[in-house]
Design a protein around this motif. Sequence first.
Motif, mmCIF file in Angstrom:
data_model
loop_
_atom_site.group_PDB
_atom_site.id
_atom_site.type_symbol
_atom_site.label_atom_id
_atom_site.label_comp_id
_atom_site.label_asym_id
_atom_site.label_seq_id
_atom_site.Cartn_x
_atom_site.Cartn_y
_atom_site.Cartn_z
ATOM 1 N N VAL A 1 6.209 -2.387 -9.907
ATOM 2 C CA VAL A 1 6.093 -2.453 -8.454
ATOM 3 C C VAL A 1 5.149 -3.582 -8.071
ATOM 4 O O VAL A 1 4.051 -3.706 -8.610
ATOM 5 N N ILE A 2 5.610 -4.395 -7.122
ATOM 6 C CA ILE A 2 4.832 -5.534 -6.632
ATOM 7 C C ILE A 2 4.430 -5.287 -5.182
ATOM 8 O O ILE A 2 5.242 -4.831 -4.376
ATOM 9 N N ASP A 3 3.177 -5.595 -4.860
ATOM 10 C CA ASP A 3 2.746 -5.549 -3.466
ATOM 11 C C ASP A 3 1.531 -6.449 -3.305
ATOM 12 O O ASP A 3 0.706 -6.559 -4.216
ATOM 13 N N GLN A 4 1.435 -7.098 -2.148
ATOM 14 C CA GLN A 4 0.303 -7.981 -1.898
ATOM 15 C C GLN A 4 -0.970 -7.204 -1.615
ATOM 16 O O GLN A 4 -2.073 -7.731 -1.787
ATOM 17 N N ASN A 5 -0.820 -5.961 -1.191
ATOM 18 C CA ASN A 5 -1.968 -5.123 -0.868
ATOM 19 C C ASN A 5 -2.214 -4.129 -2.004
ATOM 20 O O ASN A 5 -1.433 -3.199 -2.205
ATOM 21 N N ALA A 6 -3.306 -4.322 -2.723
ATOM 22 C CA ALA A 6 -3.596 -3.457 -3.866
ATOM 23 C C ALA A 6 -3.761 -1.997 -3.453
ATOM 24 O O ALA A 6 -3.470 -1.085 -4.242
ATOM 25 N N ALA B 1 -1.998 -0.374 -1.508
ATOM 26 C CA ALA B 1 -0.688 0.258 -1.346
ATOM 27 C C ALA B 1 -0.274 1.060 -2.579
ATOM 28 O O ALA B 1 0.489 2.021 -2.473
ATOM 29 N N PHE B 2 -0.796 0.688 -3.737
ATOM 30 C CA PHE B 2 -0.416 1.366 -4.971
ATOM 31 C C PHE B 2 -0.930 2.797 -5.034
ATOM 32 O O PHE B 2 -0.504 3.573 -5.897
ATOM 33 N N ARG B 3 -1.829 3.169 -4.113
ATOM 34 C CA ARG B 3 -2.303 4.552 -4.067
ATOM 35 C C ARG B 3 -1.156 5.509 -3.806
ATOM 36 O O ARG B 3 -1.213 6.686 -4.193
ATOM 37 N N ARG B 4 -0.120 5.016 -3.131
ATOM 38 C CA ARG B 4 1.039 5.879 -2.842
ATOM 39 C C ARG B 4 1.746 6.324 -4.112
ATOM 40 O O ARG B 4 2.457 7.326 -4.111
ATOM 41 N N GLY C 1 0.327 7.312 -6.882
ATOM 42 C CA GLY C 1 -0.380 8.435 -7.495
ATOM 43 C C GLY C 1 -0.726 8.165 -8.954
ATOM 44 O O GLY C 1 -0.196 7.245 -9.584
ATOM 45 N N PRO C 2 -1.618 8.979 -9.504
ATOM 46 C CA PRO C 2 -2.083 8.772 -10.889
ATOM 47 C C PRO C 2 -1.022 9.035 -11.952
ATOM 48 O O PRO C 2 -1.153 8.611 -13.096
ATOM 49 N N GLU C 3 0.028 9.762 -11.573
ATOM 50 C CA GLU C 3 1.057 10.109 -12.562
ATOM 51 C C GLU C 3 2.042 8.971 -12.827
ATOM 52 O O GLU C 3 2.832 9.027 -13.770
ATOM 53 N N PHE C 4 2.016 7.941 -11.987
ATOM 54 C CA PHE C 4 2.963 6.833 -12.161
ATOM 55 C C PHE C 4 2.655 6.082 -13.457
ATOM 56 O O PHE C 4 1.527 5.655 -13.702
ATOM 57 N N GLY C 5 3.678 5.913 -14.283
ATOM 58 C CA GLY C 5 3.482 5.283 -15.588
ATOM 59 C C GLY C 5 4.012 3.872 -15.689
ATOM 60 O O GLY C 5 3.998 3.277 -16.767
ATOM 61 N N GLY C 6 4.484 3.312 -14.571
ATOM 62 C CA GLY C 6 5.048 1.970 -14.600
ATOM 63 C C GLY C 6 3.993 0.893 -14.438
ATOM 64 O O GLY C 6 2.784 1.138 -14.489
ATOM 65 N N VAL C 7 4.471 -0.331 -14.229
ATOM 66 C CA VAL C 7 3.602 -1.496 -14.081
ATOM 67 C C VAL C 7 3.357 -1.766 -12.607
ATOM 68 O O VAL C 7 4.275 -1.656 -11.791
ATOM 69 N N ILE C 8 2.125 -2.105 -12.255
ATOM 70 C CA ILE C 8 1.824 -2.518 -10.890
ATOM 71 C C ILE C 8 1.281 -3.940 -10.921
ATOM 72 O O ILE C 8 0.466 -4.294 -11.769
ATOM 73 N N VAL C 9 1.768 -4.767 -10.003
ATOM 74 C CA VAL C 9 1.376 -6.172 -9.953
ATOM 75 C C VAL C 9 0.999 -6.530 -8.521
ATOM 76 O O VAL C 9 1.799 -6.353 -7.601
ATOM 77 N N THR C 10 -0.212 -7.022 -8.337
ATOM 78 C CA THR C 10 -0.656 -7.429 -7.008
ATOM 79 C C THR C 10 -0.292 -8.891 -6.771
ATOM 80 O O THR C 10 -0.654 -9.764 -7.563
ATOM 81 N N GLY C 11 0.457 -9.135 -5.706
ATOM 82 C CA GLY C 11 0.866 -10.501 -5.402
ATOM 83 C C GLY C 11 2.106 -10.526 -4.539
ATOM 84 O O GLY C 11 2.634 -9.477 -4.148
ATOM 85 N N ALA C 12 2.587 -11.718 -4.244
ATOM 86 C CA ALA C 12 3.778 -11.891 -3.414
ATOM 87 C C ALA C 12 5.039 -11.803 -4.266
ATOM 88 O O ALA C 12 5.105 -12.388 -5.353
ATOM 89 N N GLY C 13 6.026 -11.108 -3.751
ATOM 90 C CA GLY C 13 7.261 -10.919 -4.502
ATOM 91 C C GLY C 13 8.109 -12.158 -4.634
ATOM 92 O O GLY C 13 9.092 -12.168 -5.375
ATOM 93 N N PHE C 14 7.754 -13.224 -3.900
ATOM 94 C CA PHE C 14 8.500 -14.467 -4.034
ATOM 95 C C PHE C 14 7.722 -15.488 -4.863
ATOM 96 O O PHE C 14 8.095 -16.657 -4.925
#
Length: 221
Positions: A28-33, A35-38, A40-53
């Motif tokens: 999951v990509i988002d410019q606002n770090a 936002a990843f709070r949504r 939750g702690p159980e999410f096991g994927g990758v989070i990347v802060t930045g622009a999707g383009f």
Amino acid sequence: MHIVIMGCGRVGSTLAHNLEERGHSVAVIDQNADAFRRLGPEFGGVIVTGAGFDRDVLREAGIERADGFAAVSSGDNSNIISARLARETFGVPRVAARIYDQKRAEVYERLGIPTVATVRWTADRILRQVLATGDLEVFRDPTSTVSIIEVPVHKGWIGRKLTSLETAAGARTAYLMRFGLGHLPTASTMVQDGDQVFMLVTDEIAADVRRRTGAAPEGAH
């Protein structure tokens, strides 16, 4: 499958959890770090802060091995730019973008980018509920163009080929229900008493299709 999602709002976070529950790997990509709070702690994927383009951000999210890409941020321009980048630069086979502007959505569909025109789809669904048009609609595509409705079947069609009913109606059958079970029709399918027939229509032809299926076949007595 590995799926990259741009935008961690309510749609993006819900989509991420649904995909993960199905056993897929998710980034999951988002410019606002924050936002990843949504997720939750159980999410096991990758989070990347930045622009999707941003190509480097996309690479960090695993775009080069991605099987699918969903652009669901709150910005139409960001969504379509990142979707085209995923499709045209990185060759992701399945790409979709959420678009709020209906006119833009139609343009991007012509460019080969499947879109979900959020406002139009939602407004259409609400309108149909409050107006109670009487059509039993069981499906409507995200662009709000094609739907599946149950059509009335005149008793005169019983014992005739379903293809004859389709020809008279000017529409194709999506499926039929018979004795409580769904069936995909074939060229030899005959209409039986009690069949529920569901046809693919657009809004422009829906009323005419229902009128024709509810009428007796020409020449019937």
